[in-house]
Motif scaffolding. Structure first.
Motif, PDB file in Angstrom:
ATOM      1  N   ARG A 127      27.790 -33.339  10.197  1.00  0.00           N
ATOM      2  CA  ARG A 127      26.801 -32.297   9.935  1.00  0.00           C
ATOM      3  C   ARG A 127      25.505 -32.850   9.344  1.00  0.00           C
ATOM      4  NH1 ARG A 127      30.544 -27.160   7.825  1.00  0.00           N
ATOM      5  NH2 ARG A 127      31.969 -27.206   9.601  1.00  0.00           N
ATOM      6  N   LYS A 128      25.087 -33.981   9.882  1.00  0.00           N
ATOM      7  CA  LYS A 128      23.812 -34.572   9.506  1.00  0.00           C
ATOM      8  C   LYS A 128      22.761 -34.171  10.539  1.00  0.00           C
ATOM      9  CE  LYS A 128      26.031 -36.526   6.192  1.00  0.00           C
ATOM     10  NZ  LYS A 128      25.998 -35.883   4.856  1.00  0.00           N
ATOM     11  N   ASP A 129      21.571 -33.892  10.051  1.00  0.00           N
ATOM     12  CA  ASP A 129      20.465 -33.506  10.918  1.00  0.00           C
ATOM     13  C   ASP A 129      19.541 -34.674  11.220  1.00  0.00           C
ATOM     14  OD1 ASP A 129      21.292 -30.729  10.759  1.00  0.00           O
ATOM     15  OD2 ASP A 129      20.494 -30.767   8.723  1.00  0.00           O
ATOM     16  N   VAL A 130      19.486 -35.631  10.309  1.00  0.00           N
ATOM     17  CA  VAL A 130      18.623 -36.807  10.482  1.00  0.00           C
ATOM     18  C   VAL A 130      19.440 -38.048  10.162  1.00  0.00           C
ATOM     19  CG1 VAL A 130      16.522 -37.989   9.746  1.00  0.00           C
ATOM     20  CG2 VAL A 130      16.578 -35.482   9.795  1.00  0.00           C
ATOM     21  N   LEU A 131      19.474 -38.998  11.094  1.00  0.00           N
ATOM     22  CA  LEU A 131      20.090 -40.300  10.864  1.00  0.00           C
ATOM     23  C   LEU A 131      18.974 -41.285  10.553  1.00  0.00           C
ATOM     24  CD1 LEU A 131      22.795 -41.949  11.016  1.00  0.00           C
ATOM     25  CD2 LEU A 131      22.068 -42.590  13.322  1.00  0.00           C
ATOM     26  N   LEU A 132      19.035 -41.898   9.383  1.00  0.00           N
ATOM     27  CA  LEU A 132      17.933 -42.750   8.913  1.00  0.00           C
ATOM     28  C   LEU A 132      18.029 -44.133   9.554  1.00  0.00           C
ATOM     29  CD1 LEU A 132      18.064 -41.551   5.212  1.00  0.00           C
ATOM     30  CD2 LEU A 132      16.498 -40.792   7.010  1.00  0.00           C
ATOM     31  N   GLY A 133      17.579 -44.218  10.771  1.00  0.00           N
ATOM     32  CA  GLY A 133      17.580 -45.427  11.557  1.00  0.00           C
ATOM     33  C   GLY A 133      17.228 -45.053  12.992  1.00  0.00           C
ATOM     34  N   PRO A 134      16.985 -46.030  13.844  1.00  0.00           N
ATOM     35  CA  PRO A 134      17.147 -47.469  13.664  1.00  0.00           C
ATOM     36  C   PRO A 134      15.927 -48.129  13.016  1.00  0.00           C
ATOM     37  CG  PRO A 134      16.455 -46.997  15.890  1.00  0.00           C
ATOM     38  CD  PRO A 134      16.638 -45.667  15.225  1.00  0.00           C
ATOM     39  N   GLY A 135      16.109 -49.387  12.639  1.00  0.00           N
ATOM     40  CA  GLY A 135      15.009 -50.171  12.078  1.00  0.00           C
ATOM     41  C   GLY A 135      14.439 -51.122  13.109  1.00  0.00           C
ATOM     42  N   VAL A 136      13.126 -51.215  13.158  1.00  0.00           N
ATOM     43  CA  VAL A 136      12.483 -52.096  14.145  1.00  0.00           C
ATOM     44  C   VAL A 136      11.406 -52.982  13.514  1.00  0.00           C
ATOM     45  CG1 VAL A 136      12.976 -50.652  16.147  1.00  0.00           C
ATOM     46  CG2 VAL A 136      10.912 -50.216  14.832  1.00  0.00           C
ATOM     47  N   ASN A 137      11.537 -53.259  12.222  1.00  0.00           N
ATOM     48  CA  ASN A 137      10.590 -54.193  11.623  1.00  0.00           C
ATOM     49  C   ASN A 137      10.810 -55.586  12.194  1.00  0.00           C
ATOM     50  OD1 ASN A 137      11.168 -52.063   9.155  1.00  0.00           O
ATOM     51  ND2 ASN A 137       9.037 -52.637   9.382  1.00  0.00           N
ATOM     52  N   ILE A 138       9.737 -56.316  12.342  1.00  0.00           N
ATOM     53  CA  ILE A 138       9.785 -57.609  13.034  1.00  0.00           C
ATOM     54  C   ILE A 138      10.324 -58.708  12.118  1.00  0.00           C
ATOM     55  CG2 ILE A 138       8.324 -59.432  14.022  1.00  0.00           C
ATOM     56  CD1 ILE A 138       8.824 -57.114  15.932  1.00  0.00           C
ATOM     57  N   TYR A 139      11.179 -59.535  12.688  1.00  0.00           N
ATOM     58  CA  TYR A 139      11.744 -60.689  11.987  1.00  0.00           C
ATOM     59  C   TYR A 139      10.633 -61.727  11.819  1.00  0.00           C
ATOM     60  CZ  TYR A 139      15.280 -64.392  11.158  1.00  0.00           C
ATOM     61  OH  TYR A 139      16.057 -65.407  10.638  1.00  0.00           O
ATOM     62  N   ARG A 140      10.071 -61.778  10.614  1.00  0.00           N
ATOM     63  CA  ARG A 140       8.960 -62.699  10.344  1.00  0.00           C
ATOM     64  C   ARG A 140       9.427 -63.951   9.598  1.00  0.00           C
ATOM     65  NH1 ARG A 140       4.874 -63.037   5.925  1.00  0.00           N
ATOM     66  NH2 ARG A 140       3.093 -64.164   6.816  1.00  0.00           N
ATOM     67  N   THR A 141      10.385 -63.793   8.708  1.00  0.00           N
ATOM     68  CA  THR A 141      10.912 -64.907   7.922  1.00  0.00           C
ATOM     69  C   THR A 141      12.429 -64.801   7.842  1.00  0.00           C
ATOM     70  OG1 THR A 141      11.179 -65.756   5.642  1.00  0.00           O
ATOM     71  CG2 THR A 141      10.278 -63.535   5.885  1.00  0.00           C
ATOM     72  N   PRO A 142      13.144 -65.927   7.948  1.00  0.00           N
ATOM     73  CA  PRO A 142      14.601 -65.882   7.827  1.00  0.00           C
ATOM     74  C   PRO A 142      15.096 -65.618   6.416  1.00  0.00           C
ATOM     75  CG  PRO A 142      13.855 -68.144   8.145  1.00  0.00           C
ATOM     76  CD  PRO A 142      12.658 -67.275   8.327  1.00  0.00           C
ATOM     77  N   LEU A 143      14.200 -65.452   5.466  1.00  0.00           N
ATOM     78  CA  LEU A 143      14.622 -65.129   4.105  1.00  0.00           C
ATOM     79  C   LEU A 143      14.701 -63.627   3.853  1.00  0.00           C
ATOM     80  CD1 LEU A 143      12.772 -67.759   1.858  1.00  0.00           C
ATOM     81  CD2 LEU A 143      14.912 -67.962   3.137  1.00  0.00           C
ATOM     82  N   ASN A 144      14.160 -62.824   4.743  1.00  0.00           N
ATOM     83  CA  ASN A 144      14.163 -61.374   4.532  1.00  0.00           C
ATOM     84  C   ASN A 144      15.594 -60.855   4.442  1.00  0.00           C
ATOM     85  OD1 ASN A 144      13.717 -58.624   4.457  1.00  0.00           O
ATOM     86  ND2 ASN A 144      12.917 -58.471   6.528  1.00  0.00           N
ATOM     87  N   GLY A 145      15.925 -60.241   3.312  1.00  0.00           N
ATOM     88  CA  GLY A 145      17.284 -59.770   3.090  1.00  0.00           C
ATOM     89  C   GLY A 145      17.712 -58.648   4.003  1.00  0.00           C
ATOM     90  N   ARG A 146      16.752 -58.020   4.695  1.00  0.00           N
ATOM     91  CA  ARG A 146      17.095 -56.862   5.499  1.00  0.00           C
ATOM     92  C   ARG A 146      16.967 -57.111   7.004  1.00  0.00           C
ATOM     93  NH1 ARG A 146      15.443 -50.819   3.285  1.00  0.00           N
ATOM     94  NH2 ARG A 146      17.255 -49.782   4.175  1.00  0.00           N
ATOM     95  N   ASN A 147      16.811 -58.353   7.394  1.00  0.00           N
ATOM     96  CA  ASN A 147      16.667 -58.658   8.817  1.00  0.00           C
ATOM     97  C   ASN A 147      17.849 -58.187   9.648  1.00  0.00           C
ATOM     98  OD1 ASN A 147      14.123 -59.863   9.012  1.00  0.00           O
ATOM     99  ND2 ASN A 147      14.891 -61.882   8.473  1.00  0.00           N
ATOM    100  N   PHE A 148      19.042 -58.162   9.052  1.00  0.00           N
ATOM    101  CA  PHE A 148      20.225 -57.796   9.834  1.00  0.00           C
ATOM    102  C   PHE A 148      20.161 -56.366  10.348  1.00  0.00           C
ATOM    103  CE2 PHE A 148      21.308 -56.301   5.616  1.00  0.00           C
ATOM    104  CZ  PHE A 148      22.123 -55.181   5.809  1.00  0.00           C
ATOM    105  N   GLU A 149      19.311 -55.534   9.757  1.00  0.00           N
ATOM    106  CA  GLU A 149      19.168 -54.142  10.187  1.00  0.00           C
ATOM    107  C   GLU A 149      18.159 -53.968  11.324  1.00  0.00           C
ATOM    108  OE1 GLU A 149      18.859 -50.984   7.285  1.00  0.00           O
ATOM    109  OE2 GLU A 149      19.289 -52.403   5.682  1.00  0.00           O
ATOM    110  N   TYR A 150      17.486 -55.046  11.719  1.00  0.00           N
ATOM    111  CA  TYR A 150      16.397 -54.922  12.674  1.00  0.00           C
ATOM    112  C   TYR A 150      16.747 -55.573  14.013  1.00  0.00           C
ATOM    113  CZ  TYR A 150      14.034 -53.721   8.308  1.00  0.00           C
ATOM    114  OH  TYR A 150      13.692 -53.144   7.110  1.00  0.00           O
ATOM    115  N   MET A 151      15.781 -55.570  14.940  1.00  0.00           N
ATOM    116  CA  MET A 151      16.041 -55.973  16.319  1.00  0.00           C
ATOM    117  C   MET A 151      15.301 -57.240  16.722  1.00  0.00           C
ATOM    118  SD  MET A 151      16.336 -52.384  18.384  1.00  0.00           S
ATOM    119  CE  MET A 151      17.553 -51.140  17.951  1.00  0.00           C
TER     120      MET A 151
END
Length: 726
Positions: free
Chosen positions: A127-151
């Motif tokens: 019963r969710k109306d909005v799914l908070l995703g997907p993420g499409v931020n660009i992989y700029r550095t391999p140190l970004n902790g959130r890269n695994f959520e992006y494409m």
């Protein structure tokens, strides 16, 4: 049931029951009818949260609340109304789908659609109306902790993969919420860092996937980013939200803040924000009674409207967009009831997981390992047993089950003798802090070495995990190397057994000083509920690996463009940062600067081999309105069935602006039986060869000669073709 009856009544009063693309103008008429009956206070109330994951409706008119949930790899467990604790429900365990890096690595848009449908069904069932995703931020550095959520690092790949995901989710009457718009490419200082980037890089690299989500995917909501762009926070940014998103792209949906991403009432009102969500009040500070009434788009907004300081047309536009979101979701009586944890969802998750695995090295045909042989297999590494659906920040999942790699290996290799040793240990999962392990590192290493000594095969499961300073929201990695002394452990294992294969579980590239000492290497990402089964599918040869890297693995961190230019480029000086590499992100940088990568974008091995031949275009000269039609014969000349990704890159020699040597402009994945061949076609619109002309503030296709590079990785080109644009 009662809420559904109430919604049905209001729909009947306003004269409609189903919402389709054909009656959008009718929808707008109904929105105006509803809007005319709302008080100023009710319109303002719709613009801000009432709980951690909901915003209010209008009870007197039967207009329902909007309920949101974190994603995009599954529907997050139920959170308490007013704090971040879990509600401890017993019916909110879900299917955990692979992380979006794995989905991107499939290079398979059809799988992306299936993924979107399945996760959308689960969101709808909850019963969710909005799914908070997907993420499409660009992989700029391999140190970004959130890269695994992006494409990944390429704007075309992210664009092609995000559109079917959105369509799949929204088929269920659940809004996808594409995030984080825009330039949220690191977690360090994410709440305030001011990103300075050229207009060319902005439009050519960092915005295309968002644009595709809006114009092609018809996404219903967008989440703003925490960071600043040109001095304004992205959640209320005049350029990004008003000019580009709502004016240039004609976005008719709802802009939602990242939680706590609003910082000023006037800017939030005037610069494109529609719904303010948050953690506490006034930017993640502290809790007070009736805190939601103190949000920037709550009482402060109401007072400015009542005084005439802000015109009522401003809140009317927000209310229209929110009502449109409701009519598409919770006021759409034709939407399905959804499904959760069914076999079809598990099948999709497992298919994405197996197809996303990338084989990077396979000396002496180390992989596949025959499950019918009576081998002694030493399974080494904490990641062989560690749960990866928990941790990582807001994408954490409460999975119905999670099959570990060790469980998957044991289930498939039943004739083998399976030994296991942890080898190393991280601490327990914790968001926002690092907890040290209670285990003795030397004892673990010694145990692993003894276990490996007499094994026929060593399978090492290492990499990163979802702890703070690893692949986790809220902080970036501290270094490029493997953590927890894994490099030393791998050296010690190689000293006693040469028959080693490594399976990296991570959402990021890592340094590999041990690469020459191992025979096989797979990149396995975070693969969700059926992770262990999918990994065993590929290791055993039941599935032929066909994943391709969605981002470049540099040899050393300084080979990455963001790090090449020093601290002002990454992570900045805590106030500002400068994207000095411009458009030369990822493989564009490596190719243009002749920097050899450890593994290139688009690279991935198979248990079979393919030939690309008879590569031609339909003609040699094109005009700006034309479509380049490229054909390529693909032959599977090996003994196993498999899939190959044909990739087309385009370069412009002698361009009047700085350009990469080549850029991905098209790809297709083809599945072939052993010994068979197929001719595939890839169409490229000439307009997609344009660069962003900053003097005109518009796209421009240069006339002259172009080179088409056709291959199966950015650095593995089978043929070059010259064409002209006249």
């Amino acid at each position: 049931m009662k809420s559904k009856i109430i919604v049905g009544l209001i729909l009947a009063v306003f004269g409609f029951n189903t919402i389709t693309a054909q009656n959008m103008s009718e929808m707008d008429k109904k929105i105006e009818k509803i809007l005319s009956q709302l008080t100023l206070e009710e319109k303002v109330a719709m613009c801000h949260a009432q709980s951690k994951f909901s915003s209010p409706g209008v009870p007197r008119l039967g207009i329902p609340e909007i309920w949101m949930s974190d994603g995009p790899h599954g529907v997050r467990g139920e959170i308490n109304w007013d704090n971040w604790g879990y509600a401890n429900w017993t019916n909110d365990s879900i299917t955990a789908f692979p992380a979006l890096t794995a989905l991107a690595a499939t290079f398979n848009p059809e799988l992306s659609y299936q993924y979107g449908v399945a996760v959308g069904e689960e969101a709808r069932y909850r019963r969710k109306d909005v799914l908070l995703g997907p993420g499409v931020n660009i992989y700029r550095t391999p140190l970004n902790g959130r890269n695994f959520e992006y494409m990944g690092e390429d704007p075309l790949l992210a664009s092609v993969m995000v559109v079917p995901y959105i369509k799949g989710v929204q088929e269920n009457g659940v809004a996808a919420c594409v995030k984080h718009y825009a330039l949220n490419n690191q977690e360090e200082w994410r709440g305030h860092i001011n990103v300075n980037v050229s207009d060319r890089a902005l439009h050519e690299i960092y915005l295309p996937a968002f644009k595709a989500a809006v114009e092609e995917g018809k996404v219903w909501s967008i989440m703003g980013a925490y960071n600043k762009f040109r001095g304004q926070h992205c959640c209320h940014n005049e350029i990004l939200l008003n000019k580009i998103l709502k004016e240039d792209w004609n976005f008719d949906g709802t802009v939602i803040t990242d939680w706590g991403g609003a910082h000023d009432t006037r800017e939030a009102a005037l610069y494109g924000l529609d719904i303010e969500m948050g953690t506490w009040t006034n930017g993640l500070t502290s809790s007070v009674d009736l805190m939601y009434e103190n949000y920037f788009l709550a009482k402060p907004f109401l007072k400015m409207l009542q005084s005439g300081e802000i015109d009522e047309s401003v809140v009317d536009d927000k209310a229209r967009r929110i009502l449109r979101l409701m009519l598409r979701t919770n006021m759409n009586m034709s939407r399905s009831t959804g499904r959760m944890n069914n076999q079809e969802h598990h099948d999709v998750a497992r298919a994405v997981a197996a197809e996303g695995i990338v084989m990077l090295k396979n000396n002496d045909e180390f992989f596949p390992i025959d499950p019918e042989k009576q081998l002694t297999i030493a399974v080494i590494g904490e990641n062989a047993t560690r749960r990866m659906t928990v941790g990582g920040g807001s994408s954490e999942l409460k999975a119905q089950y999670e099959i570990s790699p060790l469980e998957g290996i044991k289930a498939r290799f039943q004739k083998a003798r399976i030994l296991h040793a942890m080898g190393y240990a991280s601490g327990p999962s914790a968001y926002g802090r690092e907890i040290p392990s209670k285990y003795d590192a030397e004892l673990l290493r010694n145990e692993a070495v003894e276990t490996a000594k007499n094994a026929d095969v060593v399978l090492y499961f290492g990499g990163l995990n979802k702890n703070h300073f690893q692949d986790c929201e809220g902080g970036d990695r501290k270094s490029y190397e493997l953590p927890f002394e894994q490099n030393e452990l791998l050296d010690a294992l190689a000293a006693v057994n040469k028959n080693i294969g490594v399976v990296l579980i991570s959402g990021n590239a890592v340094e590999m000083p041990w690469l020459e000492n191992i025979k096989g290497l797979m990149q396995a990402w975070y693969l969700g509920s059926d992770a262990g089964y999918a990994i065993a599918d590929v290791i055993s040869g039941d599935k032929n690996p066909s994943g391709k890297l969605p981002f470049t693995f540099p040899v050393k961190l300084e080979d990455n463009a963001a790090h090449y230019f020093g601290e002002l480029s990454y992570p900045g000086d805590s106030i500002d940062q400068y994207y000095k590499e411009g458009t030369l992100v990822g493989y564009r940088w490596h190719e243009t600067k002749n920097i050899e990568p450890q593994f290139a974008f688009g690279y991935g091995l198979s248990y079979t081999s393919f030939d690309l031949s008879d590569i031609n275009t339909d003609k040699k000269s094109y005009e700006t309105g034309d479509k380049i039609v490229l054909s390529c014969s693909v032959k599977n000349r090996g003994e196993k069935d498999g899939s190959e990704v044909v990739q087309v890159y385009v370069g412009k020699p002698g361009s009047k602006v700085e350009r990469a040597v080549k850029e991905l402009k098209g790809f297709t994945k083809v599945e072939l039986k052993s010994g068979s061949s197929e001719t595939v076609g890839i169409d490229i619109d000439v307009k997609n060869l344009a660069y962003y002309n900053t003097e005109k503030a518009d796209w421009e296709v240069e006339k002259g000669e172009y080179i088409l590079y056709v291959g199966n990785a950015s650095n593995q080109i089978s043929k070059k073709l010259k064409i002209r644009i006249d």
